[in-house]
Scaffold this motif. Structure first.
Motif, short mmCIF file in Angstrom:
data_model
loop_
_atom_site.label_atom_id
_atom_site.label_comp_id
_atom_site.label_asym_id
_atom_site.label_seq_id
_atom_site.Cartn_x
_atom_site.Cartn_y
_atom_site.Cartn_z
N ARG A 38 36.85 50.48 47.20
CA ARG A 38 38.03 49.89 46.56
C ARG A 38 38.95 50.95 45.98
O ARG A 38 40.16 50.88 46.12
CB ARG A 38 37.57 48.93 45.46
CG ARG A 38 38.69 48.08 44.91
CD ARG A 38 38.15 47.00 43.99
NE ARG A 38 39.18 46.03 43.72
CZ ARG A 38 40.22 46.29 42.94
NH1 ARG A 38 40.33 47.44 42.33
NH2 ARG A 38 41.16 45.38 42.76
N ARG A 39 38.41 51.94 45.26
CA ARG A 39 39.25 52.97 44.64
C ARG A 39 38.67 54.35 44.93
O ARG A 39 38.09 54.99 44.06
CB ARG A 39 39.32 52.75 43.11
CG ARG A 39 39.98 51.46 42.65
CD ARG A 39 41.47 51.39 42.94
NE ARG A 39 42.23 52.46 42.31
CZ ARG A 39 42.72 52.42 41.06
NH1 ARG A 39 42.53 51.34 40.32
NH2 ARG A 39 43.40 53.42 40.56
N ALA A 72 32.38 49.09 46.30
CA ALA A 72 33.11 47.94 46.85
C ALA A 72 34.05 47.29 45.85
O ALA A 72 35.11 46.78 46.23
CB ALA A 72 32.11 46.90 47.37
N THR A 73 33.70 47.32 44.56
CA THR A 73 34.46 46.52 43.60
C THR A 73 35.02 47.30 42.41
O THR A 73 35.80 46.77 41.63
CB THR A 73 33.57 45.40 43.01
OG1 THR A 73 32.52 46.02 42.24
CG2 THR A 73 32.95 44.54 44.10
N GLN A 74 34.56 48.54 42.21
CA GLN A 74 34.92 49.36 41.05
C GLN A 74 34.47 48.70 39.74
O GLN A 74 35.01 48.99 38.67
CB GLN A 74 36.43 49.66 41.04
CG GLN A 74 36.83 50.93 40.28
CD GLN A 74 36.16 52.17 40.83
OE1 GLN A 74 35.91 52.31 42.03
NE2 GLN A 74 35.84 53.12 39.95
N ALA A 75 33.50 47.84 39.84
CA ALA A 75 33.02 47.13 38.65
C ALA A 75 31.52 46.93 38.74
O ALA A 75 30.92 47.13 39.81
CB ALA A 75 33.72 45.78 38.54
N TYR A 96 34.59 47.39 34.04
CA TYR A 96 35.36 48.24 34.95
C TYR A 96 34.82 49.67 34.88
O TYR A 96 34.48 50.15 33.80
CB TYR A 96 36.84 48.24 34.58
CG TYR A 96 37.69 48.81 35.69
CD1 TYR A 96 38.00 48.02 36.80
CD2 TYR A 96 38.13 50.13 35.66
CE1 TYR A 96 38.75 48.54 37.85
CE2 TYR A 96 38.88 50.66 36.71
CZ TYR A 96 39.19 49.85 37.80
OH TYR A 96 39.92 50.36 38.84
#
Ligand code: SF4
Lengths: 196, 473
Positions: free
Chosen positions: B55-56, B156-159, B29
């Motif tokens: 995403r965030r 896109a995914t914060q990961a 993350y």
């Protein structure tokens, strides 16, 4: 991304150590907002003389390197700046496989994400390949499924690659789409942070 | 039973692992994603093409720094540079991302403003499409540079999928002598162990010399971890870290701050934790350093002689010394104190914070830049600039013949109009002396701010300690 399973092509030798991404694609070409069209600027300061003409002494400008799609390089290839413009330029120029004794970490990842196959081999094998290529045996074959590489008709060397990245390359998967399938786990992680 | 002692690297890594699957890298993350104009446009374009969102957005912060002119900063004449900057503005609006644009007092080099605003905090995972993201590690954060595809992935995914690197302790013992700076320490480490020794590792810098450093000095150290090939470099947080952070705009206040400090304290590497590797350097023996070659490991103490390729240990070393000396136009076996400089650049995310400018100003004060030398000071951020002006450092520099500029990356990589012409020589406080970095054919020597300032006055490289002692007599 195009899947890559096997590749056969002519190899060129770039016999220099610590080639940094400032050399691969100089900063004046980082201003573009597209992913394409960087090939003509690849190794710009080495490839062209100050009057803009081709530098005949540069390795890739030699007739035997014409049309090469495999690059044989030395240690720490792609060090320095994280610019992904470096693999974009290499790919756009025509390179699909890069073989070196070691790569800089970010550059290695950037290659995989763009469908370039970076192959780490022991120094002694890379230098042996370089010698043969310089002696005129330029056809190289890489097999990602079998994880082997070598001169066509010559000895095959095995190489290691993380299974995850290998699958990505073999299947040409969209990594973001795959990660987005884990949305539930990402959201659960976020909830734990808020509570924790 | 007590848990097995862990390094700060393992603690942060474990706390951010979303998914662990046999045979796969870990999915980590990301707490903070910093964005700049050069490595982001293709990532936003990718999102748009796939119909994806950020995403965030509130964990994402953008600035413009690489293309920024240091004279009339909002007036970008180069149309391609301007398009890149305008593209970032448009992308931030469209995706709802906070942006410190050219008119913002928060604007500056991405790795200077993160800490300055208190966005950078201990225990965070921090990424940016920029290799010097390692700078943020000074706070006990796990911070590393990523490529543009990864920028898109984090948006896109914060990961991010990451194979767990090995841990490497770089222990810096001893006390720094007078006039020896963090820059000399990190250049000394890289010269000793090479540009590749950190590959596949995250470095933790430890030892009394590191503990004794201010946050700004620690940032200089961590900034150049990437020049050792490391994935990241960090330092366990301590009272120095907490004192720096207290009161910063994006840091929790009051009771929340005290609580944050309590949890930050738990991050430091446990007594007895094992590293995969440890190397050491005795800081007490260092001289002020200057690079002579075309990578950051090719450097020496100011009183050492420029290497002679005929004395090289291996044919590969011989070749690389020859190539570097030819490019740099330097004589084998010569002395740096005989080498004249044409340009002096005080700036970059390595050395353009307020303490760097103070150190340079202390050397410059009451003196004049040598004839024929062009000297620039480019503060790391608009806040650093404002602070320096409040302390009247700009007047000291200008009175000495330096040009006092607006903030940005400037001549660190010369994407903006500032550059070093071919064949000319620059004493630079930046982090890379690669061929062509400061301009095609430019010859870059990496030094500390005090050494750069002394070179500007003397017109050649000098030992800043002797220079100040002599001038005082
Ligand atoms: S100052 Fe130099 S090294 Fe730092 S972010 Fe800007 S260009 Fe990169």
């Amino acid at each position: 991304m195009e899947p890559i399973r096997t590749h056969r092509g002519r190899a060129a030798v770039l016999n220099r150590i610590n080639v940094d991404t400032d050399q691969i694609i100089p900063k004046q070409f980082l201003k573009r907002i597209e992913r394409t069209g960087f090939g003509e600027f690849l190794f710009y300061d080495w490839r062209y003389r100050s009057d803009g003409s081709l530098n005949p002494d540069f390795e890739l400008n030699k007739p035997e390197a014409e049309g090469a799609s495999v690059l044989l390089a030395d240690h720490n290839f792609g060090c320095g700046s994280s610019r992904e413009h470096a693999p974009w330029a290499l790919l756009d120029y025509g390179f699909q496989v890069i073989i070196a004794p070691s790569f800089a970490d970010i550059f290695y990842n950037n290659c995989v994400k763009n469908g370039i196959l970076p192959i780490r081999l022991p120094e002694i094998q890379v230098y042996a390949l370089m010698e043969q290529v310089m002696a005129g045996h330029t056809e190289v074959e890489a097999d990602l499924a079998a994880q082997t590489v070598g001169l066509v008709g010559g000895e095959r060397f095995s190489f290691a690659m993380d299974a995850h990245w290998r699958n990505m390359l073999l299947n040409g998967w969209d990594e973001i789409a795959l990660t987005m399938q884990l949305e539930e786990q990402i959201a659960a992680y976020e909830r734990r942070q808020v509570i924790g | 039973m007590r848990d097995k002692p862990r390094t700060i690297i393992e603690k942060i890594w474990d706390a951010h692992t979303i998914a662990v699957e046999e045979g796969k890298p870990d999915l980590l993350y990301i707490d903070l994603h910093m964005v700049h104009e050069v490595t982001s446009p293709q990532a936003f374009e990718g999102l748009r093409g796939a119909g994806r969102t950020v995403r965030r957005p509130e964990l994402t912060f953008a600035t413009m720094d690489h293309n920024v002119p240091t004279v009339e900063r909002t007036h970008i004449r180069d149309p391609i540079s301007r398009l890149q900057v305008d593209t970032l503005t448009r992308n931030c609006q469209e995706f709802g991302i906070e942006l410190a644009d050219l008119n913002s007092p928060d604007n500056g080099i991405v790795h200077i403003i993160g800490p300055e605003l208190g966005l950078t905090q201990p225990g965070k995972t921090i990424v940016c499409g920029d290799s010097h993201t390692s700078t943020h590690g000074a706070f006990g954060a796990l911070a590393f540079g990523i490529g543009t595809s990864e920028v898109e992935h984090v948006l896109a995914t914060q990961a991010l999928w990451q194979a767990k690197p090995k841990t490497l302790q770089v222990k810096v013992s001893g006390e720094l002598g007078p006039g020896i700076t963090a820059k000399d320490v990190i250049l000394g480490i890289i010269a000793t162990y090479g540009v590749n020794f950190g590959a596949g590792h995250i470095i933790e810098f430890t030892g009394e010399a590191i503990r004794g450093m201010t946050m700004e000095e620690r940032m200089t150290i961590c900034n150049m971890s990437i020049e050792a090939g490391a994935k990241a470099g960090l330092i366990s947080p301590d009272e120095t870290t907490f004192a720096y952070l207290e009161g910063r705009p994006r840091v929790p206040k009051g009771a929340a701050f005290a609580e944050a400090v309590e949890s930050w304290r738990q991050l430091a590497t446990d007594e007895g934790a094992a590293f995969d590797r440890t190397v050491e350097l005795d800081a007490a023996v260092l001289q002020p350093r200057v690079t002579w070659g075309t990578n950051p490991s090719q450097g020496i103490g100011i009183h050492e002689t420029i290497p002679d390729p005929t004395q090289a240990q291996t044919p590969a070393d011989k070749k690389s010394i020859e190539q570097a000396l030819a490019y740099m136009g330097l004589p084998a076996g010569g002395k740096l104190t005989d080498v004249k400089v044409d340009h002096v650049f005080i700036g970059s995310c390595t050395n353009a914070r307020i303490s760097d400018l103070r150190a340079a100003a202390a050397v410059v004060k009451g003196r004049r830049v040598a004839a024929g030398v062009r000297a620039l000071v480019v503060p790391g951020s608009q806040r650093v600039k404002a602070q320096a002006e409040a302390e009247k450092l700009d007047e000291i520099f200008e009175a000495a013949g330096f040009e006092w500029r607006e903030s940005g990356c400037s001549m660190c990589l010369s994407m903006n109009p500032d550059f070093v012409p071919a064949g000319e020589r620059c004493a630079s406080t930046s982090n890379r002396n690669f061929e062509g970095r400061q301009g095609k054919g430019a010859r870059t020597h990496l030094v500390s701010p005090a050494m750069a300032a002394a070179a500007a006055i003397a017109g050649t490289f000098v030992d800043v300690r002797e220079f100040l002692a002599k001038e005082a007599n």
